[in-house]
Design an enzyme around this catalytic site. Structure first.
Site, mmCIF file in Angstrom:
data_model
loop_
_atom_site.group_PDB
_atom_site.id
_atom_site.type_symbol
_atom_site.label_atom_id
_atom_site.label_comp_id
_atom_site.label_asym_id
_atom_site.label_seq_id
_atom_site.Cartn_x
_atom_site.Cartn_y
_atom_site.Cartn_z
ATOM 1 N N TYR A 22 0.799 -1.240 0.000
ATOM 2 C CA TYR A 22 0.000 0.000 0.000
ATOM 3 C C TYR A 22 0.832 1.290 0.000
ATOM 4 C CZ TYR A 22 -3.552 -3.442 1.247
ATOM 5 O OH TYR A 22 -4.375 -4.539 1.249
ATOM 6 N N ASN A 69 -13.268 2.847 -1.311
ATOM 7 C CA ASN A 69 -12.369 1.730 -1.033
ATOM 8 C C ASN A 69 -12.831 1.153 0.295
ATOM 9 O OD1 ASN A 69 -10.399 -0.109 -0.513
ATOM 10 N ND2 ASN A 69 -8.667 1.285 -0.800
ATOM 11 N N HIS A 95 -9.518 -0.033 -5.347
ATOM 12 C CA HIS A 95 -8.512 -0.702 -4.510
ATOM 13 C C HIS A 95 -7.146 -0.201 -4.927
ATOM 14 C CE1 HIS A 95 -11.627 -3.309 -3.090
ATOM 15 N NE2 HIS A 95 -12.008 -3.462 -4.344
ATOM 16 N N ARG A 106 -9.515 -12.209 -2.141
ATOM 17 C CA ARG A 106 -9.618 -10.812 -2.577
ATOM 18 C C ARG A 106 -10.196 -10.676 -3.988
ATOM 19 N NH1 ARG A 106 -6.732 -8.149 1.521
ATOM 20 N NH2 ARG A 106 -5.032 -9.438 2.298
HETATM 21 C C1 DQA Z 1 -7.721 -2.992 -0.515
HETATM 22 C C2 DQA Z 1 -7.698 -4.469 -0.874
HETATM 23 C C3 DQA Z 1 -8.466 -5.290 0.149
HETATM 24 O O1 DQA Z 1 -8.439 -6.652 -0.202
HETATM 25 C C4 DQA Z 1 -7.830 -5.110 1.512
HETATM 26 O O2 DQA Z 1 -8.571 -5.830 2.477
HETATM 27 C C5 DQA Z 1 -7.647 -3.698 1.906
HETATM 28 C C6 DQA Z 1 -7.230 -2.735 0.899
HETATM 29 C C7 DQA Z 1 -6.849 -2.146 -1.461
HETATM 30 O O3 DQA Z 1 -6.963 -0.924 -1.434
HETATM 31 O O4 DQA Z 1 -6.028 -2.706 -2.214
HETATM 32 O O5 DQA Z 1 -7.744 -3.351 3.074
HETATM 33 O O6 DQA Z 1 -9.053 -2.521 -0.634
#
Ligand code: DQA
Length: 136
Positions: A22, A69, A95, A106
């Protein structure tokens, strides 16, 4: 245009959690960059770790577009899905990471079906691309 950026669970930890995924910028820094980029638009930023609070925020949305998000809520929150379906404002799912290149769980979003579109994999630029999409 009037935009509402909503970040869900654990996104307040951006900049300190899983930096390789991230990035190192905090959510506040990212939001500042977004606000500067859309200085001629109105940007509201909201973050909550609580599912019901996100539903309430979506219900109360008064803007041209929501950029959402939802974090891990994306993968299982039928409550957020129903909140999106309940309003007449378009919502773009966002995301930062490419959720399709990560763990299997995911890959499933219960929100996508009721969203206008989905953008993932571009880091903080996912938010910018989502907001830009409302101007096309
Ligand atoms: C997310 C992806 C999700 O799977 C994860 O749980 C997050 C962040 C992303 O921004 O890539 O908390 O939404």
């Amino acid at each position: 245009m009037k935009f509402l950026f909503i970040n869900g669970v654990n996104l307040n930890m951006t900049g300190t959690r899983e930096k390789g995924v991230y990035g190192t910028q905090t959510l506040e820094q990212i939001n500042k960059e977004i606000a500067a980029r859309f200085k001629n638009d109105e940007c509201e930023f909201y973050q909550s770790n609580i599912e019901g609070e996100i539903c309430t925020k979506i219900q109360q949305a008064d803007c041209d577009g929501v950029i959402l998000n939802a974090g891990a809520f994306t993968h299982y929150s039928y409550a957020i899905r129903d909140a999106i379906a309940a309003i007449n404002i378009p919502v773009v799912e966002v995301h930062m990471s490419n959720v399709h290149s990560r763990e299997e769980f995911r890959r499933k979003s219960v929100l996508s079906e009721v969203c206008k579109g989905v953008i993932c994999g571009f880091g903080k630029n996912s938010y910018i691309l989502a907001a830009e999409s409302f101007k096309l």
